[in-house]
Write an enzyme that holds these catalytic residues in place. Structure first.
Site, PDB file in Angstrom:
ATOM      1  N   LYS A  51      38.997 157.626  86.999  1.00  0.00           N
ATOM      2  CA  LYS A  51      37.843 156.812  86.579  1.00  0.00           C
ATOM      3  C   LYS A  51      38.071 156.268  85.173  1.00  0.00           C
ATOM      4  O   LYS A  51      37.774 155.114  84.879  1.00  0.00           O
ATOM      5  CB  LYS A  51      36.555 157.643  86.649  1.00  0.00           C
ATOM      6  CG  LYS A  51      36.107 157.908  88.071  1.00  0.00           C
ATOM      7  CD  LYS A  51      35.009 158.944  88.170  1.00  0.00           C
ATOM      8  CE  LYS A  51      34.738 159.287  89.639  1.00  0.00           C
ATOM      9  NZ  LYS A  51      33.821 160.415  89.836  1.00  0.00           N
ATOM     10  N   GLN A  95      30.395 164.714  86.658  1.00  0.00           N
ATOM     11  CA  GLN A  95      31.318 164.967  87.772  1.00  0.00           C
ATOM     12  C   GLN A  95      30.858 166.203  88.548  1.00  0.00           C
ATOM     13  O   GLN A  95      30.651 167.272  87.966  1.00  0.00           O
ATOM     14  CB  GLN A  95      32.752 165.153  87.226  1.00  0.00           C
ATOM     15  CG  GLN A  95      33.800 165.328  88.296  1.00  0.00           C
ATOM     16  CD  GLN A  95      33.960 164.097  89.202  1.00  0.00           C
ATOM     17  OE1 GLN A  95      33.976 162.964  88.740  1.00  0.00           O
ATOM     18  NE2 GLN A  95      34.062 164.327  90.501  1.00  0.00           N
ATOM     19  N   ASP A 118      25.802 156.524  89.255  1.00  0.00           N
ATOM     20  CA  ASP A 118      26.209 157.166  90.517  1.00  0.00           C
ATOM     21  C   ASP A 118      25.153 156.954  91.603  1.00  0.00           C
ATOM     22  O   ASP A 118      25.416 157.194  92.780  1.00  0.00           O
ATOM     23  CB  ASP A 118      26.393 158.675  90.293  1.00  0.00           C
ATOM     24  CG  ASP A 118      27.853 159.084  90.271  1.00  0.00           C
ATOM     25  OD1 ASP A 118      28.692 158.323  90.795  1.00  0.00           O
ATOM     26  OD2 ASP A 118      28.149 160.174  89.748  1.00  0.00           O
TER      27      ASP A 118
END
Ligand code: NAD
Length: 279
Positions: A51, A95, A118
């Site tokens: 990422k 994460q 997200d």
């Protein structure tokens, strides 16, 4: 049979996003994504590194917060609060999975929905369900973009989504519903999976089991999207689909690697740029 090339499309999207970043820079806006990694899970470490690299390509500043696995929930929530208040941060990504002593839902709900790139916050989940604009979870969002790129209109298709998680299956179901497909969602408790997959025009599988979808479960001409990421006995990355058996029966199919995975990252970058534009 045509391969849906997620790698090529994601590269194209990253170049377009880089141009958008440059335009934002001219207005004094420097898009930034904060990534929080708690603990030292090697797979999470790899995802975070990927990422970070992709952010660089798209002209997005990546701000890493690496925290030890002993981090308390309060310490993590405090970092999120400070990032929520920091006007130079456009996106916040925690994460997953988190260490067991941390309540994942509490962490997701602590993120400002306007920075929830997200798309996991219940605010954005609700907006997606209602068909309203918001942040859409990156993996199913990437699947929709890939279908669009290849001019596959899902309206009226019988779609079967295998896997019902909050990050893959459920938002996938909502996106397909919003695009006027007829959607069935299957999970581990589904009685006869094959009965459902066999009548589907479009199958999206995101379970995490090698060879879950085999040729006998797929009708001729079906579109097959493989979200799964698994490591086989030889250590190679493979999906949930028996690609060699299923591909010859398909009209379109995604490979693993090179299908949905790169699209997920591209949509994370796109969500971050979208947030920067809303600043
Ligand atoms: P999860 O464990 O949260 O959910 C798995 C789902 O599969 C559950 O709903 C479960 O009921 C269902 N399931 C399990 N066994 C089944 C069976 N035999 N038949 C039908 N359904 C079954 O997993 P997740 O986080 O949703 O991830 C699923 C897979 O997708 C994993 O392989 C993961 O690595 C991958 N993934 C890939 C990307 C990407 O970018 N390509 C992103 C996220 C997840």
């Amino acid at each position: 049979m045509q391969i849906l090339d997620g790698k090529a499309l994601s590269d194209k999207i990253k170049i377009e996003l880089k141009q958008e970043s440059i335009l934002l820079n001219e207005k004094g806006i420097f898009p930034a994504l904060a990534v929080i990694l708690v603990g030292d899970d090697p797979a999470s470490q790899t995802y975070v590194n990927t990422k970070e690299k992709a952010c660089g390509v798209a002209g997005i500043k990546s701000i890493m917060h690496k925290m030890p696995s002993s981090t308390t929930q309060k310490e993590l929530l405090d970092i999120i609060t400070s990032l929520n208040l920091d006007s130079s941060v456009d996106g916040i990504l925690v994460q997953l999975p988190l260490p067991k002593h941390i309540d994942t839902n509490a962490v997701i709900e602590a993120i400002d929905p306007k920075k929830d790139v997200d798309g996991f916050h219940p605010f954005n989940v609700g907006r997606l369900m209602a068909g309203l604009d918001g942040f859409v979870p990156c993996t199913p969002f990437g699947v929709m973009r890939l279908l669009e790129e290849y001019k596959i209109n899902v309206r009226g298709l019988d779609a079967c989504v295998i896997g019902a998680s909050n990050i893959v299956g459920k938002p996938m179901m909502n996106l397909l519903l919003n695009a006027s497909a007829t959607v069935e969602i299957c999970r581990s408790s589904t009685k006869n999976l094959c009965e459902h997959t066999k009548r589907a025009d479009l199958i999206v599988v995101g379970v995490g089991k090698i060879n879950l979808l085999t040729a006998d479960m797929v009708k001729e001409g079906a579109i097959v999207i493989d979200v799964g990421i698994n490591r086989n006995a030889e250590g190679k990355i493979v999906g949930d689909v028996d690609f060699a058996g299923v591909a010859p029966k398909c009209s379109f199919i995604t490979p693993v690697p090179g299908g949905v995975g790169p699209m997920t990252i591209a949509m994370l970058l796109e969500n971050t740029i979208k947030s920067a534009k809303n600043r």
